[in-house]
Design a protein around this motif. Sequence first.
Motif, PDB file in Angstrom:
ATOM      1  N   LEU A 172       0.838  -1.191   0.000  1.00  0.00           N
ATOM      2  CA  LEU A 172       0.000   0.000   0.000  1.00  0.00           C
ATOM      3  C   LEU A 172       0.876   1.245   0.000  1.00  0.00           C
ATOM      4  O   LEU A 172       2.027   1.209   0.452  1.00  0.00           O
ATOM      5  CB  LEU A 172      -0.904   0.033   1.234  1.00  0.00           C
ATOM      6  CG  LEU A 172      -1.926  -1.096   1.377  1.00  0.00           C
ATOM      7  CD1 LEU A 172      -2.567  -1.042   2.755  1.00  0.00           C
ATOM      8  CD2 LEU A 172      -2.986  -1.001   0.277  1.00  0.00           C
ATOM      9  N   ARG A 175      -1.217   7.173  -1.348  1.00  0.00           N
ATOM     10  CA  ARG A 175      -2.325   7.475  -2.250  1.00  0.00           C
ATOM     11  C   ARG A 175      -3.475   6.475  -2.055  1.00  0.00           C
ATOM     12  O   ARG A 175      -4.646   6.847  -2.127  1.00  0.00           O
ATOM     13  CB  ARG A 175      -1.847   7.462  -3.702  1.00  0.00           C
ATOM     14  CG  ARG A 175      -2.915   7.937  -4.688  1.00  0.00           C
ATOM     15  CD  ARG A 175      -2.391   7.877  -6.116  1.00  0.00           C
ATOM     16  NE  ARG A 175      -3.438   8.163  -7.067  1.00  0.00           N
ATOM     17  CZ  ARG A 175      -3.742   9.367  -7.526  1.00  0.00           C
ATOM     18  NH1 ARG A 175      -3.058  10.411  -7.103  1.00  0.00           N
ATOM     19  NH2 ARG A 175      -4.715   9.532  -8.400  1.00  0.00           N
ATOM     20  N   ASP A 176      -3.142   5.204  -1.798  1.00  0.00           N
ATOM     21  CA  ASP A 176      -4.183   4.223  -1.491  1.00  0.00           C
ATOM     22  C   ASP A 176      -4.958   4.659  -0.246  1.00  0.00           C
ATOM     23  O   ASP A 176      -6.186   4.552  -0.192  1.00  0.00           O
ATOM     24  CB  ASP A 176      -3.572   2.839  -1.247  1.00  0.00           C
ATOM     25  CG  ASP A 176      -2.913   2.254  -2.482  1.00  0.00           C
ATOM     26  OD1 ASP A 176      -3.437   2.469  -3.586  1.00  0.00           O
ATOM     27  OD2 ASP A 176      -1.870   1.591  -2.328  1.00  0.00           O
ATOM     28  N   PHE A 229      -4.377   0.628   7.272  1.00  0.00           N
ATOM     29  CA  PHE A 229      -3.484   0.836   6.137  1.00  0.00           C
ATOM     30  C   PHE A 229      -2.031   1.095   6.553  1.00  0.00           C
ATOM     31  O   PHE A 229      -1.139   1.048   5.716  1.00  0.00           O
ATOM     32  CB  PHE A 229      -3.966   2.020   5.296  1.00  0.00           C
ATOM     33  CG  PHE A 229      -5.031   1.678   4.280  1.00  0.00           C
ATOM     34  CD1 PHE A 229      -4.838   1.930   2.932  1.00  0.00           C
ATOM     35  CD2 PHE A 229      -6.225   1.093   4.678  1.00  0.00           C
ATOM     36  CE1 PHE A 229      -5.813   1.600   2.003  1.00  0.00           C
ATOM     37  CE2 PHE A 229      -7.209   0.764   3.771  1.00  0.00           C
ATOM     38  CZ  PHE A 229      -7.015   1.008   2.416  1.00  0.00           C
TER      39      PHE A 229
END
Length: 234
Positions: A172, A175-176, A229
């Motif tokens: 990841l 931006r993800d 994330f």
Amino acid sequence: MLDAAVERVQAEGLLLDYANIGMEDLIRAVGVPRSTVFRIWPDRVAFVADLVRALFEADPGFDTGFDGPTLELIHGAIAEGGEAMGRPEARELVLRRAVRLAVAHNIVAVADSVAYRAYRTMSAALSSGDSVPGGDEIRALLVEIEDRYLERMAAMYRVLNDAVGLRMRPGLDARDLAVAVMATIDGVSDHRRIDPVQIDTPRLVSVGRDEPEEWDIAALAVYGVYTTFTEPVD
């Protein structure tokens, strides 16, 4: 022409068929040569594309991805950590504070933005399959606008990650994370228009080692995305 149209959209909103953006009406209102207008914009769709871009460029948060108060809340939470930022628990506290306060403010600021409302109206029509005048051109414009927002959001998340000792999980990138947060805010904002009391009523929740604090639903959702994330550097 664009200034007059921006003022009109700020007052009335942007209708999907652009019925309130009449070229002849605007020409009469601002007193510019008709021939010049149609040399610049051969049709209303071309004009509306420039109008949507102008709406976003007039938005004070467009250059940064966040409005000024939201950025101040994020940077304030980082600064408040001070020398204690060397401890993992202090960094976790800073992240929670930054997300809790910034998201609660930002979701209201976003919902009140004329540019965002125009963006959501047009993107909803495009995704639903409804016929939107100049659909291909408008889709390309929305992709361009979204790309610029995502890059600015990702840059801010990199700063926050560095401050609180986080990195993106393998596979990841920032931006993800920006895409996931944007999608979360979009979804909560949609429901907020239907039932603002359900969304705006804070919940008293204990997160991590903190004592119970008031959290907005949107902030809790974004915090969940953020911590999924990312991972600690050490």
